[in-house]
Design an enzyme around this catalytic site. Structure first.
Site, mmCIF file in Angstrom:
data_model
loop_
_atom_site.group_PDB
_atom_site.id
_atom_site.type_symbol
_atom_site.label_atom_id
_atom_site.label_comp_id
_atom_site.label_asym_id
_atom_site.label_seq_id
_atom_site.Cartn_x
_atom_site.Cartn_y
_atom_site.Cartn_z
ATOM 1 N N ASP A 102 -27.812 22.315 -37.925
ATOM 2 C CA ASP A 102 -28.670 23.291 -37.275
ATOM 3 C C ASP A 102 -29.880 22.526 -36.755
ATOM 4 O O ASP A 102 -30.528 21.790 -37.505
ATOM 5 C CB ASP A 102 -29.113 24.347 -38.301
ATOM 6 C CG ASP A 102 -29.231 25.728 -37.697
ATOM 7 O OD1 ASP A 102 -29.911 25.848 -36.672
ATOM 8 O OD2 ASP A 102 -28.659 26.675 -38.263
ATOM 9 N N ASP A 204 -31.117 26.394 -32.681
ATOM 10 C CA ASP A 204 -31.836 27.612 -33.071
ATOM 11 C C ASP A 204 -32.747 28.114 -31.940
ATOM 12 O O ASP A 204 -33.469 27.324 -31.324
ATOM 13 C CB ASP A 204 -32.691 27.258 -34.305
ATOM 14 C CG ASP A 204 -33.299 28.462 -34.978
ATOM 15 O OD1 ASP A 204 -32.532 29.312 -35.450
ATOM 16 O OD2 ASP A 204 -34.544 28.545 -35.039
ATOM 17 N N GLU A 258 -28.437 29.332 -29.742
ATOM 18 C CA GLU A 258 -28.705 30.727 -30.114
ATOM 19 C C GLU A 258 -29.684 31.310 -29.108
ATOM 20 O O GLU A 258 -30.725 30.706 -28.835
ATOM 21 C CB GLU A 258 -29.309 30.797 -31.519
ATOM 22 C CG GLU A 258 -29.484 32.235 -31.997
ATOM 23 C CD GLU A 258 -30.612 32.398 -33.020
ATOM 24 O OE1 GLU A 258 -30.603 33.399 -33.725
ATOM 25 O OE2 GLU A 258 -31.516 31.543 -33.080
ATOM 26 N N HIS A 331 -26.095 34.489 -40.978
ATOM 27 C CA HIS A 331 -27.134 34.651 -41.994
ATOM 28 C C HIS A 331 -28.265 35.579 -41.543
ATOM 29 O O HIS A 331 -29.201 35.801 -42.304
ATOM 30 C CB HIS A 331 -27.693 33.273 -42.336
ATOM 31 C CG HIS A 331 -28.367 32.651 -41.148
ATOM 32 N ND1 HIS A 331 -27.658 32.260 -40.020
ATOM 33 C CD2 HIS A 331 -29.657 32.388 -40.882
ATOM 34 C CE1 HIS A 331 -28.503 31.787 -39.128
ATOM 35 N NE2 HIS A 331 -29.725 31.844 -39.629
ATOM 36 N N ASP A 332 -28.211 36.080 -40.322
ATOM 37 C CA ASP A 332 -29.296 36.922 -39.796
ATOM 38 C C ASP A 332 -28.948 38.403 -39.738
ATOM 39 O O ASP A 332 -29.731 39.187 -39.197
ATOM 40 C CB ASP A 332 -29.681 36.461 -38.385
ATOM 41 C CG ASP A 332 -30.440 35.142 -38.402
ATOM 42 O OD1 ASP A 332 -31.098 34.852 -39.414
ATOM 43 O OD2 ASP A 332 -30.360 34.397 -37.401
#
Ligand code: GLC
Length: 561
Positions: A102, A204, A258, A331-332
Site C-alpha cells: 500500500d 491510497d 484508490e 478495510h473501509d
C-alpha cells in the site's frame, strides 16, 4: 464485438487483501503480524489468489491504523521486521503469488521525521514538504477546508505560528507534491520496495495528491469542504506520469489507484490502455453506494437498480479501453453480506454476491474474511470502537441531535470497524486469531463462522470462492468475454451474460428473499445449457423459466460449437 485488448497477467490474477492487524497473530501479542501471514500463505494460495495486497505494514502510530506512516522504508515492529517481510515475499513468490504494498503518499504521519523537521523552523528544507500556511488573520485558519476525518483541515503550531493542512486526521499532514523533493522521496520509496522484489502498489487516495494553487475556499459542506480543490486536479496526472516513466514502467510494476468520487469517464483519463496509461486500474466507489448516500454513514434502503447501474456502467464504458478492478469489500466498509445480502441467508446470499461480481470483466479483489462470509459485528458501547472516523462521526451526529443509543445502532451497521474484526480461523478461543487478548473484539459468531468449519463443509462459501476463482482462472470467456446486462429494470434480479467466440455464460442473481419469477432472456435456452454453479440443489427448468429461492444464484454455460 470481439475484444481487442491485450491479455496481461494483472488482468488474469485474483488478489487477496490483507489488513494485517486483524489477519493472524503469530507472536501472541493480540495483534496480527507477518509471522501469522507466513502460517496462512498456503490458505491464500489454496483460495486461488495470485497476489496479495498488504494494507500498510510500515511503522505507524496507528492514528489511522497504518495509513499514517512514520517510516516508509521499514516494517512496523507490530508486524515483524524487514527480514521477516523478505521471507514472506520469498515464500509468496515461491507459491507463484505476487505481492503489492500500500503506497500512502497523500499524507504521512505527524510522527514522520520529515514532518518533525518541517515543524522545526520555516527555514528547514522539510518545511515545504507539507502545506504550512499563516492564518487569514490571528486565530483564523488559512481557508475554510474541513477534513474528511476530523474537524477543520488545519492545525495550528504555536512554535511556527502557522497552520498545516490535513485532509484526513490531524495526525495525517498532507504532503506537498508540488515540491520536486517530495516527488523524489516518493520515487525513492517506490524504488526501495521494488528493489526488494515487491511487484506493485495499491495507491491510497491517489486522486487527492494535488491541491489547487492558492488553496482557495471551498463550497461549504458538513465534512470535506474544499474537496473540489483537491480531487482529481490535472496535476495528479503529471505526478503519476513522472512516477510511471521514471520508476514503475521500467520495473514492470503493477498499480491500482484508490479514487473516491470517480466516474468511468474520468477514470479513462488515467487507465486507458496504451501510451498514456498512468495506472493499471482504479478502485472507484460507485457500486458501494447502493445502500447509502455518498458515504457509508448516510444509510439509505438498499436499491438493486443503483448497484446494477454502477456495475454495468463500469463494465460497458471501460470495455475495450481500460480494465476494471472488481471488489465488494475492503478495510473501509462494513461486510457485504450484512449490507447487500442477508445475515439470515448468510451462505446463500454470500454465494450470490460472489457470483454477482467475480464473473464480471475485471480483476477481482477479495478481502480477508469475505471468503468465509464474515458479517458485521454488534458492539455494546462506543468505547469498544477503534476508528478515528467513528469517533469523529459520534461528535458530528451528537451535534445534529442524534442520541448516543441511535448512534451506536448506526455505527454497528455502518462503521468500517465491521470489516476490521479479527479473522475467524477456527472455533478455538479468540477464533484462533491469537493466543492472548485480541487488540479488537472478535465477532462472537466465530464459533459458527470460521475457516476450519468452512474447510470441512464442501457447501461452504469458502469452497464456492475457490471453485469460482478456479473457473475464472485462464478462462478466456470470463476474462475477456463481452458483458451484457439483462432485465435492467428488475428490482430483484441482477442478470448478466458474457460472450466470447462460441461460448456464453449467464449469471442470474436474486437479491431477494421473496420468490421471483425468472424467464431466461431471448436466445438463452436453459434446457440446453450446463448449470455450472448454483447455491441450491438443482431444479428442473420448465418453459425456460424458474421461481427463485431466497438469494438464489445460478450460472449457466453454453458452448455453441
Ligand atoms: C484510504 C484508506 C483508508 C484511509 C484513508 C486515509 O481511503 O483506504 O483506510 O483511512 O485512505 O489514508
Amino acid at each position: 464485438m470481439e475484444d481487442t485488448r491485450q491479455a496481461a497477467w494483472w488482468k488474469e490474477m485474483a488478489v487477496y487483501q490483507i489488513w494485517p492487524r486483524s489477519f493472524c497473530d503469530g507472536n501472541g501479542d493480540g495483534v496480527g503480524d507477518l509471522w501469522g501471514v507466513l502460517q496462512k500463505l498456503d490458505y491464500i494460495q489454496k483460495l486461488g489468489a495470485d497476489a496479495i495486497w498488504f494494507s500498510p505494514l510500515y511503522p505507524s502510530p496507528n492514528a489511522d491504523y497504518g495509513y499514517d506512516i512514520a517510516d516508509y522504508k521499514d516494517i512496523s515492529p507490530d508486524y515483524g521486521d524487514l527480514e521477516l517481510f523478505k521471507e514472506v515475499l520469498k515464500q509468496a513468490h515461491a507459491r507463484g503469488m505476487k505481492v503489492f504494498m500500500d503506497l500512502v503518499i497523500n499524507h504521512t504521519s505527524d510522527e514522520h521525521a520529515w514532518f518533525k523537521a518541517s515543524q522545526e523552523s520555516k527555514g528547514s528544507p522539510y518545511h515545504d514538504y507539507y502545506y504550512w500556511r499563516p492564518g487569514r488573520r490571528p486565530g483564523k485558519a488559512p481557508n475554510n477546508w474541513k477534513s474528511v476525518f476530523e474537524g477543520g483541515a488545519w492545525e495550528f503550531s504555536e512554535k511556527l505560528q502557522e497552520y498545516y493542512l490535513h485532509v484526513f486526521a490531524k495526525k495525517q499532514p498532507d504532503l506537498n507534491m508540488r515540491n520536486p523533493a517530495v516527488r523524489e522521496e516518493v520515487k525513492s520509496v517506490m524504488r526501495f520496495w521494488l528493489a526488494l522484489g515487491v511487484d506493485g502498489f495499491r495507491e491510497d487516495v491517489i486522486t487527492y495528491i494535488a491541491k489547487r494553487e492558492g488553496l482557495p475556499n471551498g463550497f461549504p459542506l458538513p465534512i470535506g469542504t474544499g474537496l473540489e480543490h483537491y480531487t482529481s486536479l490535472p496535476a495528479v496526472k503529471d505526478y503519476l506520469r513522472e512516477f510511471k516513466d521514471e520508476v514503475l514502467a521500467p520495473a514492470g510494476a503493477f498499480t491500482v489507484g484508490e479514487a473516491p468520487m470517480m466516474t468511468p469517464t474520468l477514470a479513462k483519463e488515467y487507465i486507458t490502455e496504451g501510451a498514456g496509461q498512468l495506472l493499471n486500474m482504479m478502485f472507484h466507489f460507485q457500486h458501494m453506494e447502493a445502500d447509502c448516500f455518498l458515504t457509508d454513514w448516510i444509510p439509505m434502503p438498499f436499491r438493486l437498480k443503483k448497484l446494477k447501474r454502477a456495475f454495468t456502467r463500469w463494465q460497458t464504458e471501460l470495455r475495450g479501453v481500460a480494465w476494471n478492478a472488481l471488489y465488494l469489500e475492503n478495510h473501509d466498509h462494513p461486510r457485504i453480506i450484512s449490507r447487500y445480502g442477508s445475515e439470515k441467508y448468510r451462505v446463500e446470499s454470500g454465494k450470490m454476491l460472489a457470483a454477482a461480481y467475480l464473473l464480471q470483466s475485471g480483476t477481482p479483489f477479495i478481502y480477508q474474511g469475505q471468503e468465509l462470509g464474515m458479517t458485521n459485528q454488534r458492539l455494546d458501547s462506543l468505547e469498544q470502537f477503534k476508528d478515528v472516523v467513528t469517533f469523529n462521526n459520534a461528535k458530528l451526529f451528537a451535534k445534529l441531535g442524534i442520541k448516543s443509543e441511535r448512534f451506536l445502532r448506526i455505527a454497528n451497521r455502518r462503521s468500517r470497524e465491521n470489516g476490521r474484526s479479527p479473522m475467524q480461523w477456527s472455533a478455538a478461543p479468540n477464533a484462533g486469531f491469537c493466543q492472548g487478548e485480541p487488540w479488537f473484539r472478535v465477532n462472537p459468531n466465530y464459533t459458527e463462522i470460521n475457516a476450519e468449519a468452512a474447510e470441512a463443509d464442501t457447501f461452504s462459501l469458502l469452497h464456492w470462492y475457490r471453485r469460482m476463482l478456479a473457473f475464472r482462472k485462464g478462462n478466456p470467456l470470463v476474462l475477456y468475454g463481452e458483458y451484457t446486462e439483462h432485465y435492467k429494470n428488475s428490482k430483484h434480479i441482477y442478470c448478466y451474460s458474457r460472450r466470447r467466440e462460441g461460448s456464453r455464460l449467464l449469471v442470474v442473481c436474486a437479491f431477494s428473499e421473496a420468490p421471483q419469477r425468472f424467464c431466461a432472456p431471448l436466445g438463452f435456452d436453459l434446457l440446453h445449457a450446463t448449470q455450472l454453479f448454483g447455491n441450491y440443489a438443482p431444479q428442473i427448468v420448465q418453459s425456460n423459466q424458474f421461481i427463485t429461492r431466497p438469494y438464489e444464484c445460478r450460472v449457466y454455460e453454453w458452448k455453441d460449437e
